[in-house]
Design a protein around this motif. Structure first.
Motif, PDB file in Angstrom:
ATOM      1  N   ASP A 140       0.838  -1.205   0.000  1.00 43.90           N
ATOM      2  CA  ASP A 140       0.000   0.000   0.000  1.00 43.90           C
ATOM      3  C   ASP A 140       0.880   1.266   0.000  1.00 43.90           C
ATOM      4  O   ASP A 140       1.715   1.428   0.897  1.00 43.90           O
ATOM      5  CB  ASP A 140      -0.874  -0.049   1.268  1.00 43.90           C
ATOM      6  N   PRO A 141       0.689   2.169  -0.969  1.00 49.05           N
ATOM      7  CA  PRO A 141       1.562   3.353  -1.030  1.00 49.05           C
ATOM      8  C   PRO A 141       1.396   4.276   0.174  1.00 49.05           C
ATOM      9  O   PRO A 141       2.328   5.021   0.495  1.00 49.05           O
ATOM     10  CB  PRO A 141       1.135   4.061  -2.325  1.00 49.05           C
ATOM     11  N   ASP A 142       0.245   4.238   0.835  1.00 53.73           N
ATOM     12  CA  ASP A 142       0.053   5.142   1.980  1.00 53.73           C
ATOM     13  C   ASP A 142       0.793   4.650   3.224  1.00 53.73           C
ATOM     14  O   ASP A 142       1.389   5.439   3.950  1.00 53.73           O
ATOM     15  CB  ASP A 142      -1.441   5.288   2.302  1.00 53.73           C
ATOM     16  N   THR A 143       0.757   3.351   3.455  1.00 55.18           N
ATOM     17  CA  THR A 143       1.407   2.840   4.669  1.00 55.18           C
ATOM     18  C   THR A 143       2.855   2.418   4.404  1.00 55.18           C
ATOM     19  O   THR A 143       3.659   2.377   5.325  1.00 55.18           O
ATOM     20  CB  THR A 143       0.632   1.630   5.238  1.00 55.18           C
ATOM     21  N   PRO A 145       5.258   3.551   1.485  1.00 59.25           N
ATOM     22  CA  PRO A 145       5.594   4.181   0.202  1.00 59.25           C
ATOM     23  C   PRO A 145       6.867   3.629  -0.427  1.00 59.25           C
ATOM     24  O   PRO A 145       6.938   3.466  -1.653  1.00 59.25           O
ATOM     25  CB  PRO A 145       5.756   5.668   0.562  1.00 59.25           C
ATOM     26  N   VAL A 146       7.879   3.301   0.398  1.00 61.97           N
ATOM     27  CA  VAL A 146       9.136   2.788  -0.174  1.00 61.97           C
ATOM     28  C   VAL A 146       8.906   1.399  -0.771  1.00 61.97           C
ATOM     29  O   VAL A 146       9.347   1.100  -1.886  1.00 61.97           O
ATOM     30  CB  VAL A 146      10.251   2.753   0.898  1.00 61.97           C
ATOM     31  N   GLY A 147       8.162   0.555  -0.028  1.00 59.89           N
ATOM     32  CA  GLY A 147       7.864  -0.784  -0.534  1.00 59.89           C
ATOM     33  C   GLY A 147       7.073  -0.723  -1.835  1.00 59.89           C
ATOM     34  O   GLY A 147       7.310  -1.495  -2.760  1.00 59.89           O
ATOM     35  N   ASN A 148       6.149   0.227  -1.894  1.00 65.14           N
ATOM     36  CA  ASN A 148       5.337   0.366  -3.102  1.00 65.14           C
ATOM     37  C   ASN A 148       6.198   0.761  -4.297  1.00 65.14           C
ATOM     38  O   ASN A 148       6.104   0.173  -5.380  1.00 65.14           O
ATOM     39  CB  ASN A 148       4.235   1.410  -2.868  1.00 65.14           C
ATOM     40  N   GLY A 168      16.964  11.519   1.010  1.00 67.43           N
ATOM     41  CA  GLY A 168      16.152  12.194   2.024  1.00 67.43           C
ATOM     42  C   GLY A 168      14.708  12.298   1.573  1.00 67.43           C
ATOM     43  O   GLY A 168      14.011  13.263   1.884  1.00 67.43           O
ATOM     44  N   SER A 169      14.239  11.310   0.826  1.00 69.09           N
ATOM     45  CA  SER A 169      12.869  11.379   0.292  1.00 69.09           C
ATOM     46  C   SER A 169      12.301   9.989   0.076  1.00 69.09           C
ATOM     47  O   SER A 169      13.008   9.083  -0.368  1.00 69.09           O
ATOM     48  CB  SER A 169      12.869  12.096  -1.057  1.00 69.09           C
ATOM     49  N   ARG A 170      11.008   9.856   0.386  1.00 73.38           N
ATOM     50  CA  ARG A 170      10.307   8.613   0.035  1.00 73.38           C
ATOM     51  C   ARG A 170       9.258   8.910  -1.031  1.00 73.38           C
ATOM     52  O   ARG A 170       8.417   8.085  -1.330  1.00 73.38           O
ATOM     53  CB  ARG A 170       9.641   8.026   1.280  1.00 73.38           C
ATOM     54  N   GLY A 171       9.313  10.142  -1.587  1.00 74.55           N
ATOM     55  CA  GLY A 171       8.292  10.565  -2.539  1.00 74.55           C
ATOM     56  C   GLY A 171       8.824  10.664  -3.963  1.00 74.55           C
ATOM     57  O   GLY A 171       9.496   9.756  -4.463  1.00 74.55           O
TER      58      GLY A 171
END
Ligand SMILES: C[S@@+](CC[C@H](N)C(=O)[O-])C[C@H]1O[C@@H](n2cnc3c(N)ncnc32)[C@H](O)[C@@H]1O
Length: 448
Positions: A140-143, A145-148, A168-171
């Protein structure tokens, strides 16, 4: 039906799985041996490298479509399933052709029983496209984000996590970095200083002058084997990522008072940076000592630097026997995980393990410490790795600087052409920002 391209792809994937071979060494040799050329060679290359790169994503989809866990699937059948699934999800090959051609290969090699299983799995894979499978299977990208993003861009999670920490970002920056890491890179050449300019080289090979390195030229993706180009055969140019060129140049650009004619490359093989450094120090009448531990790689250094003022020493960089302070400038292009050059080695991201990092950082610290002993007071050391992993980059540099008292220079000033270099003092290049491998460079000065 004869299908030399897919057969070559399948056999290469098998060599990668069974004997840890490198796809980009096995496949070109196989294509030459079997005289596979033109469209067949292009198809074999695309299918092999694409399947190897996307392995984790493909395996998740295959497992979802199979009545048994992947660990119970015959290895050769799994290679074929990866090849078929890659065609279904990531190429425009019509589904029926992707399935039928893969099943034909399996039937010929492994018999009808396994062919039936492969057929059933691939038909299920073909029921939806890549985006729909990602929607169904990715974290799930919300819970997470890196895994997604790791799943979506076919990277192991720990590598995506390492990129996220370095950025410095997961986005969005992580998404762009993983996307760029999944694309096939252009080949870069370096013009040998004093022999040919980048403009001349670009004109000879039909490439573009590189945006940042004064010696760099970019070739078009898929422009054939760069080793066949005349300037490369004549040693007027080498194949070298533009980021590597910039890191070697950074060492030469740091200001220095006093002597400046003895340079050392402490980890030289196969010799790309040594050749550039030697050409530059040679223009000023100086010399380069190139140290390499592995004899076969030292031989490559000799070949690549022939005609230049270089002495190659086959020895451990931590125990060279050189006297303290013997050099004006030292490069430590340390052995590393290579997480910054994954796009150049299709299967590498699935082969590397998190446990590799700890072993390498110990060696990296020892080599950098020794470099700071071998450089003279006031002299400079460039620490370079082809990895953005923080343990291998800022972790090693901060630790050694603290223990040796070396001064970290603002390395960004030594990359004057390059934008987007962050807060410094080190430099971290990225494929998505600079079009280079994700090279790290920190330049340090030994206190006087
Ligand atoms: C990242 S590569 C260097 C690439 C090279 N500078 C170039 O630009 O072509 C690291 C090299 O260090 C060598 N190496 C590993 N351990 C070493 C050691 N203890 N001393 C010296 N060289 C070592 C490896 O064999 C490898 O060739």
């Amino acid at each position: 039906m004869e299908d030399p391209a897919r057969l070559a792809a399948l056999e290469t994937l098998r060599a990668v799985r069974q004997r840890d071979a490198y796809a980009n060494l096995v496949l070109p040799q196989m294509l030459r041996d079997r005289r596979i050329t033109g469209r067949d060679a292009a198809l074999a290359t695309k299918l092999t490298y694409g399947s190897a790169r996307a392995q984790g994503l493909l395996d998740a989809v295959i497992e979802a479509c199979s009545d048994r866990p992947l660990s119970e699937v015959d290895g050769s059948a799994l290679d074929a399933l990866r090849l078929g699934t890659y065609q279904l999800l990531r190429t425009r090959i019509p589904s029926h052709a992707a399935v039928a051609s893969t099943v034909d290969l399996v039937r010929a090699e492994l018999g009808s029983g396994i062919a039936g299983f492969v057929n059933a799995v691939l038909r299920r894979v073909a029921e939806q496209d890549e985006a729909a499978w990602v929607d169904e299977l990715a974290p799930d990208p919300d819970t997470d984000p890196v895994g997604n993003l790791a799943f979506t861009h076919a990277h192991p999670r720990w590598i995506a996590q390492a990129f996220a920490e370095a950025l410095g970002s997961r986005g969005e920056p992580l998404k762009l970095a993983l996307e760029a890491d999944d694309a096939r890179p252009a080949v870069h050449l370096v013009a040998r200083p004093g022999e040919v300019s980048a403009d001349e080289l670009a004109a000879i090979v039909g490439g573009d002058v590189a945006p940042y390195s004064p010696y760099g030229v970019h070739l078009e993706t898929g422009a054939g084997d760069p080793g066949d180009l005349e300037p490369v055969r004549e040693r007027l140019a080498n194949v070298q990522d533009e980021g590597s060129q910039l890191c070697a140049l950074a060492l030469t650009r740091a200001s220095l008072e006093g002597t400046d004619d003895r340079w050392l490359d402490l980890c030289a093989g196969p010799g790309g940076k040594a050749a550039l450094l030697a050409a530059l120090v040679g223009l000023e009448g100086g010399e380069l000592i190139a140290v390499e531990k592995a004899p076969h790689r030292a031989e490559l250094v000799r070949k690549l630097t022939s005609g230049l003022p270089v002495t190659v020493e086959v020895t451990d960089g931590r125990e060279t026997g050189f006297v303290e302070g013997a050099f004006d400038r030292v490069l430590v292009d340390a052995p590393c995980t290579g997480l910054g050059a994954l796009r150049r080695r299709p299967e590498a991201r699935w082969r590397r393990q998190p446990a590799d990092v700890g072993q390498l950082t110990t060696l990296q610290r020892e080599l950098l410490t020794e470099a700071l002993r071998l450089v003279r007071p006031g002299g400079v050391v460039a620490y370079v790795v082809c990895s953005p992993h923080l343990s291998e980059t800022v972790g090693v540099v901060a630790d050694v600087a603290r223990r040796t008292g070396a001064e970290q220079l603002d390395t960004r000033t030594l990359f004057p052409e390059v934008p987007d270099l962050g807060d410094g003092p080190h430099v971290q290049l990225w494929p998505h920002l600079h079009g280079t491998d994700a090279m790290f460079c920190a330049v340090l000065r030994r206190p006087v």
